[in-house]
Scaffold this active site. Structure first.
Site, PDB file in Angstrom:
ATOM      1  N   CYS A 128     -25.638 -25.292  29.590  1.00 57.72           N
ATOM      2  CA  CYS A 128     -24.020 -24.927  30.019  1.00 57.72           C
ATOM      3  C   CYS A 128     -23.942 -23.965  31.049  1.00 57.72           C
ATOM      4  CB  CYS A 128     -23.544 -24.554  28.729  1.00 57.72           C
ATOM      5  SG  CYS A 128     -21.499 -24.506  28.726  1.00 57.72           S
ATOM      6  N   ASP A 186     -18.792 -35.473  28.271  1.00 59.83           N
ATOM      7  CA  ASP A 186     -18.638 -33.939  28.497  1.00 59.83           C
ATOM      8  C   ASP A 186     -17.388 -33.846  29.421  1.00 59.83           C
ATOM      9  OD1 ASP A 186     -18.735 -31.419  29.219  1.00 59.83           O
ATOM     10  OD2 ASP A 186     -20.886 -31.338  29.894  1.00 59.83           O
ATOM     11  N   HIS A 217     -20.595 -32.419  25.494  1.00 61.20           N
ATOM     12  CA  HIS A 217     -20.908 -31.346  25.859  1.00 61.20           C
ATOM     13  C   HIS A 217     -21.657 -30.557  24.283  1.00 61.20           C
ATOM     14  CE1 HIS A 217     -20.927 -27.855  28.591  1.00 61.20           C
ATOM     15  NE2 HIS A 217     -20.609 -27.011  27.491  1.00 61.20           N
TER      16      HIS A 217
END
Length: 258
Positions: A128, A186, A217
């Site tokens: 991330c 995502d 995600h």
């Protein structure tokens, strides 16, 4: 491989108002191992990040996980996977200057290279926000390999204070061999964003591996509803293969003096 996982080091960062805490995970067996700089999500060193670091260390690596919000939060702060934690993590991601993130990476790379348990060969890994930071860390020629998982803000050039980073522009500086893994479901990195990153990698002639999987995600985070254990194992296999190919392995300790 049995590991040591309860070590920390508070290291100076040039230009920073505070030292940065690193959480260290390394094999217990004597000798020297390649180093991995592991960048976390916006929540800092959570339990899932600690488990990931321990797993990588157990394959024969010295893993250092920095607290990247050290200027804003006391050492040891972990943000929760809830709405207030997410709000705080995102606020700090856009409050901290990109130069501060880069200074953190340089300091951590230098610490790892000099660590007595490290061979001096360094890779970076991130998830991330951490995927973006791992990529930027790999612009340092001291870093030989980088694995980026659903790295946010690269395509939108929006990391840090002012939301105007130069990560895409600097991609011609990337000499490390790279692995990029994305979840097709995502929303943070849509198809157009992924396409922009890959086109830039091709434009600069980067050495990279690219995977788009049917995952959301945070599919790598081993708690919560988006975790996909099968994709986790598959993706970690790609990551370890990259590091094994580029970083070398364990160097046994020399004979004891007698």
């Amino acid at each position: 491989m049995i590991i040591t996982s309860d070590e920390t080091a508070d290291i100076p960062v040039p230009g920073a108002s505070s030292s940065m805490r690193l959480h260290l995970f390394r094999p217990a067996m004597p000798g020297r191992y390649p180093g991995i700089l592991l960048f976390s999500e916006i929540y800092q060193v959570t339990d899932p990040i600690r488990r990931l670091a321990a797993m990588v260390a157990g394959q024969g690596y010295v893993v250092a996980v920095p607290e990247v919000y050290h200027e804003y939060e006391p050492a040891g702060t972990v943000l929760r996977y809830d709405a207030p934690g997410t709000e705080r993590g995102n606020a700090l991601k856009f409050a901290k200057p990109v130069a501060g993130f880069d200074a953190d990476a340089r300091a951590a790379v230098g610490f790892l290279r000099d660590h007595p348990a490290c061979t001096g060969r360094i890779g970076s890994l991130g998830i991330c926000l951490g995927g973006h930071l791992a990529y930027r860390a790999a612009l340092d020629p001291a870093v030989s390999a980088v694995a980026c998982f659903y790295a946010t803000d690269i395509h939108s050039k929006s990391l840090g204070e002012g939301r105007n980073d130069d990560s895409l522009a600097r991609m011609d500086e990337l000499k490390a061999e790279a692995l990029f893994v994305w979840g097709r479901q995502d929303p943070h990195v849509p198809f157009a964003g992924r396409q922009a990153i890959r086109e830039r990698l091709e434009e600069v002639g980067a050495r990279y591996e690219w995977h788009e999987v049917n995952g959301a995600h945070a599919f790598l985070r081993d708690e919560g509803p988006r975790y996909d254990p099968a994709l986790f194992l598959q993706a970690i296999g790609w990551t370890l293969a990259l590091f094994q190919r580029t970083l070398g392995g364990h160097e046994p300790a020399g004979p004891a003096a007698g």
